[in-house]
Write an enzyme that holds these catalytic residues in place. Structure first.
Site, short mmCIF file in Angstrom:
data_model
loop_
_atom_site.label_atom_id
_atom_site.label_comp_id
_atom_site.label_asym_id
_atom_site.label_seq_id
_atom_site.Cartn_x
_atom_site.Cartn_y
_atom_site.Cartn_z
N ASP A 57 -43.29 -9.42 -27.93
CA ASP A 57 -42.87 -8.76 -26.69
C ASP A 57 -41.35 -8.67 -26.45
O ASP A 57 -40.89 -7.72 -25.85
CB ASP A 57 -43.52 -9.46 -25.49
CG ASP A 57 -44.97 -9.04 -25.30
OD1 ASP A 57 -45.42 -8.10 -26.00
OD2 ASP A 57 -45.67 -9.64 -24.46
N LEU A 264 -37.03 -18.86 -20.79
CA LEU A 264 -36.54 -17.53 -21.15
C LEU A 264 -35.04 -17.51 -21.33
O LEU A 264 -34.50 -16.58 -21.93
CB LEU A 264 -36.93 -16.52 -20.06
CG LEU A 264 -38.43 -16.21 -19.94
CD1 LEU A 264 -38.72 -15.49 -18.63
CD2 LEU A 264 -38.90 -15.36 -21.12
N ASP A 393 -54.27 -51.89 -12.89
CA ASP A 393 -55.10 -52.46 -13.94
C ASP A 393 -54.79 -51.72 -15.24
O ASP A 393 -53.81 -50.97 -15.30
CB ASP A 393 -56.59 -52.41 -13.56
CG ASP A 393 -57.12 -50.99 -13.46
OD1 ASP A 393 -56.38 -50.04 -13.80
OD2 ASP A 393 -58.28 -50.82 -13.03
C1 GLV Z 1 -46.37 -13.66 -22.53
O1 GLV Z 1 -46.66 -13.22 -23.61
C2 GLV Z 1 -46.98 -13.28 -21.29
O2 GLV Z 1 -47.79 -12.36 -21.30
O3 GLV Z 1 -46.66 -13.92 -20.28
#
Ligand code: GLV
Length: 439
Positions: A57, A264, A393
């Protein structure tokens, strides 16, 4: 790989605090690998426990072939000196054979020992997995790659991003599936939540468009990790300027046993490396009617100095106001009331003290002891003594051990953080913390 019970940890690291992703190739830069090149140079509290060159991504689809080559270039040059583990994320999609083929192609390139990177790579992160059969396909791709390059079967760790309802349900099948001779799922290492894609997959809607916080997925992931001997990691906290919100999320996660979180930015890495470790100094705090505030220590007296809580004394009676709530109390009831709103947050030093005290009692043949916490609280000049007893304990002792075990794991695996840890806690506390629990 040694066959062990699945709820025993199978990997070197028992804890992962930080999972830091960086784009593998950025269009328009003179050096498209600039982001991973600078991440590879991180050390100390700025370096994550797990670094994830992200060829999914975070990298544009048109740049991913170049991204795979950049991973090879940077990891082969810098990987040996990186203080954390390296787990690149590569493409995969449960519903798309084309993407899975691309996964195989990138893996064959990155894992080729002649390219010099795989020697420094601990595993790969597989996104977008679906049901358990899909996890097995990804596992099989890794097995094929290991076979191609004469690596030991199961040597390359696999972590998955849980970002679909199907993957969430599949986690419940791991205990049955891991260890079967027909797969190498024992290579699994981290279960990482992908709240962004999960939100999409669940077709969830919020009025603001912000992500739901998904407490159930976080619980389910932590539970699955515990049941299968894996490590659970929460997903990205995308409001990157909201440091307080990130900290609150971590505190909420930690109470569920979800001790790792995605980072991030380098700033989030420092926060997330530090946050799960016990604090350097202890403090008392007070619930002032929905808001918890730290009390100020004045020579051993804990002072509340705000205007949400007030206390007046007259003729052996006390008037206590908390928020809009007013009560007239005698001394004993006042003590009770304060005990309900005041709490103690122990430092590393205190935790180690308590553990040592318990260990000593146990050695002397006592299985349970009461630990007292006492202090004086001052509100509007009126001083009240409060104290509580907590029964310890063996189970209390073992539960109290978790933050110390985390510290011990960090200390053992991250020598680059030793100076910062000694500065935080002092050498003496570090030494005692390493000693407690028979480590
Ligand atoms: C990461 O890949 C997400 O979808 O948060």
């Amino acid at each position: 790989m040694a066959r062990q019970k699945h709820d025993e940890r199978l990997h070197d690291r028992k804890f992962v605090r930080t999972f830091f992703t960086s784009p593998t190739a950025v269009e328009g830069e003179e050096d498209s690998a600039t982001m991973i090149r600078s991440a590879a140079g991180l050390s100390g509290m700025q370096a994550p426990d797990v670094w994830v060159p992200d060829n999914e991504d975070a990298t544009a689809p048109s740049m991913r072939d170049e991204g795979a080559r950049n991973i090879i270039e940077v990891v082969s040059e810098e990987g040996a000196d990186f203080p954390g583990e390296i787990h690149p994320r590569i493409v995969w999609f449960r519903g798309d054979p084309g993407t899975r083929h691309q996964c195989l192609t990138h893996l064959m390139e990155i894992a080729d020992p002649d390219n010099g990177a795989i020697q420094h790579i601990d595993g790969f992160v597989i996104p977008e997995v679906g049901d358990i059969d899909d996890w097995k396909k990804a596992d099989e791709v890794l097995t094929i790659v290991e076979n191609e390059y004469d690596l030991e079967e199961g040597e390359i760790a696999m972590s998955v991003i849980v970002e679909s309802g199907a993957a969430e349900l599949a986690m419940g099948e791991l205990r049955d599936e891991m260890g079967k001779p027909t797969n190498n799922l024992e290579r699994l290492f981290m279960l990482v939540i992908g709240e962004v894609d999960y939100t999409k997959d669940m077709r969830a809607i919020t009025p603001t468009g912000n992500l739901p916080s998904w407490p159930e997925v976080r619980h389910n992931t932590s539970r699955a990790a515990s049941a299968a001997g894996l490590i659970s990691v929460d997903g990205p906290y995308d409001d990157i300027r909201d440091v307080e919100g990130y900290r609150e999320r971590m505190v909420d996660n930690q109470a569920k046993g979800l001790l790792g979180i995605w980072s991030l930015t380098p700033g989030q890495v420092v926060e997330a490396n530090t946050n799960p470790l016990p604090p350097e100094t202890s403090r008392w705090r007070m619930d002032t009617g929905g808001r918890t505030v730290d009390l100020e220590d004045d020579d051993g007296v804990q002072v509340y100095d705000g205007n949400r809580v007030s206390l007046e004394e007259s003729d052996d009676e006390y008037t206590l106001r908390v928020g809009g709530d007013e009560q007239v109390l005698d001394e004993e009831d006042l003590r009770e009331e304060l005990l309900g709103i005041v709490e103690y947050v122990p430092s590393m030093d205190d935790i180690v003290d308590s553990m040592e005290e318990f260990e000593e009692a146990r050695e002397g043949g006592t299985g349970a002891i009461a630990m007292e916490r006492a202090t004086t609280v001052r509100i509007d000049g009126v001083e009240v003594e409060v104290s509580n007893d907590r029964m310890w304990d063996e189970a209390t002792y073992q539960a109290a051990m978790t933050p110390v075990s985390l510290f011990q794991d960090v200390y053992e695996h991250r020598p680059d953080q030793h100076d910062e840890l000694a500065e935080m806690y002092s050498e003496d506390v570090v030494e005692r913390a390493m000693d407690v629990g028979g480590a």
